[in-house]
Design a protein around this motif. Structure first.
Motif, short mmCIF file in Angstrom:
data_model
loop_
_atom_site.label_atom_id
_atom_site.label_comp_id
_atom_site.label_asym_id
_atom_site.label_seq_id
_atom_site.Cartn_x
_atom_site.Cartn_y
_atom_site.Cartn_z
N PRO A 89 -48.66 36.39 76.24
CA PRO A 89 -48.47 35.04 75.71
C PRO A 89 -49.40 34.76 74.53
O PRO A 89 -50.43 35.40 74.37
N ASN A 90 -49.02 33.83 73.72
CA ASN A 90 -49.86 33.40 72.61
C ASN A 90 -51.16 32.81 73.19
O ASN A 90 -51.11 31.88 74.00
N PRO A 91 -52.32 33.33 72.79
CA PRO A 91 -53.58 32.81 73.36
C PRO A 91 -53.78 31.32 73.15
O PRO A 91 -54.39 30.65 73.99
N ALA A 92 -53.26 30.78 72.03
CA ALA A 92 -53.42 29.34 71.80
C ALA A 92 -52.71 28.55 72.90
O ALA A 92 -53.22 27.54 73.39
N GLU A 93 -51.52 29.02 73.31
CA GLU A 93 -50.80 28.32 74.37
C GLU A 93 -51.48 28.50 75.71
O GLU A 93 -51.39 27.64 76.59
N THR A 94 -52.16 29.66 75.89
CA THR A 94 -52.92 29.86 77.11
C THR A 94 -54.10 28.89 77.18
O THR A 94 -54.41 28.33 78.24
N LYS A 95 -54.77 28.68 76.01
CA LYS A 95 -55.95 27.78 75.97
C LYS A 95 -55.56 26.31 75.98
O LYS A 95 -56.17 25.49 76.68
N TYR A 96 -54.52 25.98 75.18
CA TYR A 96 -54.24 24.57 74.94
C TYR A 96 -52.88 24.09 75.50
O TYR A 96 -52.58 22.89 75.42
N GLY A 97 -52.10 25.03 75.99
CA GLY A 97 -50.79 24.65 76.47
C GLY A 97 -49.77 24.66 75.34
O GLY A 97 -50.09 24.92 74.19
N PRO A 98 -48.51 24.40 75.70
CA PRO A 98 -47.47 24.39 74.66
C PRO A 98 -47.79 23.38 73.57
O PRO A 98 -48.34 22.31 73.83
N ALA A 99 -47.47 23.76 72.33
CA ALA A 99 -47.72 22.86 71.21
C ALA A 99 -46.88 21.62 71.34
O ALA A 99 -45.71 21.68 71.74
N PRO A 100 -47.42 20.47 71.03
CA PRO A 100 -46.64 19.23 71.11
C PRO A 100 -45.54 19.17 70.06
O PRO A 100 -45.60 19.86 69.05
N GLU A 101 -44.54 18.38 70.37
CA GLU A 101 -43.44 18.21 69.41
C GLU A 101 -43.93 17.42 68.21
O GLU A 101 -44.64 16.42 68.36
N ILE A 102 -43.57 17.88 67.02
CA ILE A 102 -44.04 17.25 65.79
C ILE A 102 -43.14 16.07 65.47
O ILE A 102 -41.92 16.24 65.29
N PRO A 103 -43.70 14.85 65.37
CA PRO A 103 -42.87 13.69 65.03
C PRO A 103 -42.46 13.70 63.58
O PRO A 103 -43.14 14.27 62.72
N ALA A 104 -41.33 13.08 63.31
CA ALA A 104 -40.88 12.99 61.93
C ALA A 104 -41.76 12.02 61.15
O ALA A 104 -42.31 11.05 61.70
N ALA A 105 -41.94 12.33 59.88
CA ALA A 105 -42.75 11.46 59.02
C ALA A 105 -42.00 10.16 58.78
O ALA A 105 -40.76 10.16 58.66
N PRO A 106 -42.72 9.02 58.73
CA PRO A 106 -42.05 7.74 58.48
C PRO A 106 -41.45 7.70 57.08
O PRO A 106 -41.98 8.30 56.15
N ALA A 107 -40.31 7.03 56.97
CA ALA A 107 -39.66 6.93 55.66
C ALA A 107 -40.50 6.05 54.74
O ALA A 107 -41.07 5.04 55.16
N LYS A 108 -40.59 6.49 53.49
CA LYS A 108 -41.37 5.72 52.50
C LYS A 108 -40.53 4.56 52.02
O LYS A 108 -39.33 4.68 51.79
N ALA A 109 -41.20 3.40 51.82
CA ALA A 109 -40.50 2.21 51.32
C ALA A 109 -40.14 2.40 49.86
O ALA A 109 -40.92 2.98 49.07
N ALA A 110 -38.94 1.98 49.47
CA ALA A 110 -38.51 2.11 48.07
C ALA A 110 -39.33 1.16 47.19
O ALA A 110 -39.61 0.01 47.58
N PRO A 111 -39.75 1.61 46.02
CA PRO A 111 -40.55 0.74 45.13
C PRO A 111 -39.70 -0.46 44.66
O PRO A 111 -38.50 -0.35 44.46
N LYS A 112 -40.40 -1.65 44.51
CA LYS A 112 -39.70 -2.85 44.08
C LYS A 112 -39.39 -2.79 42.59
O LYS A 112 -40.22 -2.34 41.79
N ALA A 113 -38.18 -3.24 42.21
CA ALA A 113 -37.80 -3.28 40.79
C ALA A 113 -38.50 -4.45 40.11
O ALA A 113 -38.64 -5.54 40.69
N PRO A 114 -39.01 -4.29 38.87
CA PRO A 114 -39.70 -5.39 38.16
C PRO A 114 -38.71 -6.52 37.86
O PRO A 114 -37.54 -6.28 37.58
N VAL A 115 -39.23 -7.78 37.96
CA VAL A 115 -38.39 -8.97 37.70
C VAL A 115 -38.41 -9.26 36.20
O VAL A 115 -39.48 -9.37 35.59
N LYS A 116 -37.22 -9.29 35.62
CA LYS A 116 -37.12 -9.58 34.18
C LYS A 116 -37.01 -11.09 33.97
O LYS A 116 -36.23 -11.77 34.63
N LYS A 117 -37.86 -11.62 33.02
CA LYS A 117 -37.83 -13.05 32.67
C LYS A 117 -36.79 -13.31 31.61
O LYS A 117 -36.62 -12.50 30.70
N ALA A 118 -36.12 -14.42 31.73
CA ALA A 118 -35.11 -14.79 30.71
C ALA A 118 -35.82 -15.11 29.39
O ALA A 118 -36.90 -15.75 29.38
#
Length: 521
Positions: free
Chosen positions: A482-511
């Motif tokens: 077996p992989n020694p790391a899994e023997t020492k620490y157990g099975p590796a945890p499931e990696i969560p997905a990275a949070p989605a980045k918020a879309a940048p706001k479009a600049p407001v154009k003045k009349a």
């Protein structure tokens, strides 16, 4: 009288000519011809000669017989005799001579019909009833008057006889019967009895019967189809009286198919014996008294390694293990550890290390200390160039020990978001793996996992402890371990997905501001 004699000869010839030549008077030979010698004994107005063989008149007989069934034959017979009264004293004026031809249709009831006697019994009793026609020609003198005249009368005969079967085609028979030609005056005496059958005679016969033709024998083995218990025997095969192929050793396999015709054997082995019952005939069995395998010429192989027990120097080898000619497990690298137990079958190593070469002390030290020299850009999975020499050293170790695998585990301190730290540690472990793969190490030899902040080895309450916890560890292991790391620490945890980045706001154009129109002067 001459005319009657000529008639009888012609009648006999016609009976012979009429007989078919292709059958027999059994179920196989259905037509036969019989020739007989007959002793005729007269009874009439001159007295009775019954059973007096010294006064018998002799004559020939012929018949054609046709087989109808086991119990019945039909025959057409003809007999000739000349009756006289030689017992009259010399000088007597009363005498007669009568030529008699009797043609009869004979119904023979056979008693060897399978009820009491077999059809082919040697002694074959029978009874005969034969209606017919009697042709007579009388000459002589009675009370001074000449006797001369021919007559034709209906006749009847009842007889009993024995046939002795010499062969299928030949029989010898004896028969006794009485014939009554109704209304015939055999002796010419005018004063007659009141009945119409006072003149009659006994006929004692002995003769030979010859069956004609040939019995049907479709397989040509010499045994008629009716008696052949094994029809369809191949041409040229010797058979017994029942038409079955000879089986000299009595094992149920005919000699012409028996590869061992002088020894009792098994049909499955073409008539050859198999003492140990292993399915290999004794003649081919190198171990005829011990059950074995057909592919090993009948010898046993208890461990199933393909080497017979008597030659196997390593009995009880586990199933499926490849062995050498002596039945011992293969050891390609010659290190004393058989291949099926050797984690490194192509490179020698001690049994204490499962047949794999042991790493040198300095190489083990490099692996243990490598974690101190692996660094990444701040808050990134990008390796610093200062990490390259350490990783290159690990590549050299893996190249020197091609049977070993490497496990990479990355860890983080407890600063920041847990999921973020887990993702970052996994990416840093993968970054180290990617670098080593770029140096030619096969992908299946390196496994990387991130454990985030879940497996600290120091106190996260201090900066020094957190620095120790931010680490990358390297562990080598043998194939199948077996992989020694899994023997020492157990099975590796499931990696969560990275949070989605918020879309940048479009600049407001003045009349745009409209300018006032200039006043007109």
């Amino acid at each position: 009288m001459r005319n009657l004699f000529t008639t009888s000869v012609l009648l006999g010839a016609s009976l012979l000519a009429a007989s078919p030549r292709v059958h027999a008077q059994t179920a196989d030979r259905k037509t036969a011809i019989s020739l007989s010698a007959n002793a005729f004994q007269y009874k009439g107005n001159y007295g009775s000669d019954y059973w007096n063989f010294t006064r018998s008149q002799w004559g020939p007989g012929i018949s054609i017989n046709r087989y109808l069934s086991k119990g019945l034959d039909l025959g057409l017979s003809g007999n000739y005799v000349e009756f006289k009264n030689p017992s009259q004293p010399a000088g007597s004026t009363n005498f007669f001579a009568n030529n008699v031809v009797n043609v009869q249709l004979a119904f023979k009831l056979k008693l060897n019909n399978g009820w009491a006697l077999k059809e082919d019994a040697f002694v074959q009793p029978y009874l005969v009833v034969a209606p017919g026609v009697a042709f007579t020609s009388l000459e002589g003198r009675y009370n001074g008057q000449a006797l001369n005249g021919d007559d034709t009368r209906f006749s009847g005969m009842a007889a009993a006889g024995l046939n002795f079967r010499i062969s299928d085609a030949i029989g010898v028979f004896v028969q006794t019967g009485q014939t009554v030609p109704f209304g015939v005056n055999l002796d010419g005496v005018t004063p007659r009895d009141n009945d119409s059958w006072d003149d009659r005679y006994l006929q004692h016969s002995a003769g030979l019967t010859v069956a004609l033709g040939k019995a049907k024998d479709e397989d040509g083995d010499g045994v008629a189809d009716r008696k052949d218990k094994c029809p369809g025997t191949p041409a040229g095969v010797a058979v017994d009286a029942n038409g079955c192929p000879l089986d000299g050793d009595g094992d149920g396999v005919p000699d012409y198919q028996d590869k061992c015709p002088t020894e009792k054997g098994l049909a499955a082995l073409e008539g050859c014996p198999d003492r140990d019952g292993d399915g290999v005939r004794d003649g081919d069995d190198k171990c005829p008294d011990t059950p074995g395998k057909a592919e090993l010429q009948g010898c046993p192989d208890a461990d199933g390694d393909g080497v017979i027990d008597s030659l196997d120097k390593c009995p009880n080898t586990p199933a499926g293990v490849s062995v050498d000619a002596n039945g011992c497990p293969l050891d390609r690298d010659g290190d004393g550890v058989p291949d099926y137990q050797d984690r490194c079958p192509n490179r020698p190593g001690p049994a204490s290390n499962k047949g794999c070469p042991e790493m040198k002390v300095e190489e083990k030290k490099k692996l243990q200390e490598a974690t101190k020299f692996i660094q990444f850009e701040f808050d990134k999975a990008t390796l610093k160039t200062s990490s390259y020499p350490t990783l290159d050293g690990l590549v050299e170790i893996l190249n020197a020990y091609p049977d070993y695998s490497l496990g990479i585990s990355a860890h983080a301190d407890n600063k920041g978001d847990d999921n973020y730290n887990l993702r970052l540690s996994d990416e840093r472990a993968a970054s180290a793996r990617t670098y080593m793969l770029s140096k030619g190490i096969p992908a299946d030899r390196i496994v990387s996992h991130g454990y985030g902040e879940s497996k600290p080895i120091a106190d996260n309450a201090t900066e020094a402890g957190r620095a120790i916890n931010r680490r990358v560890e390297f562990d080598v292991y043998l194939p199948g371990d077996p992989n020694p790391a899994e023997t020492k620490y157990g099975p590796a945890p499931e990696i969560p997905a990275a949070p989605a980045k918020a879309a940048p706001k479009a600049p407001v154009k003045k009349a745009p501001v409209r300018k006032a129109a200039p006043r007109r002067k």
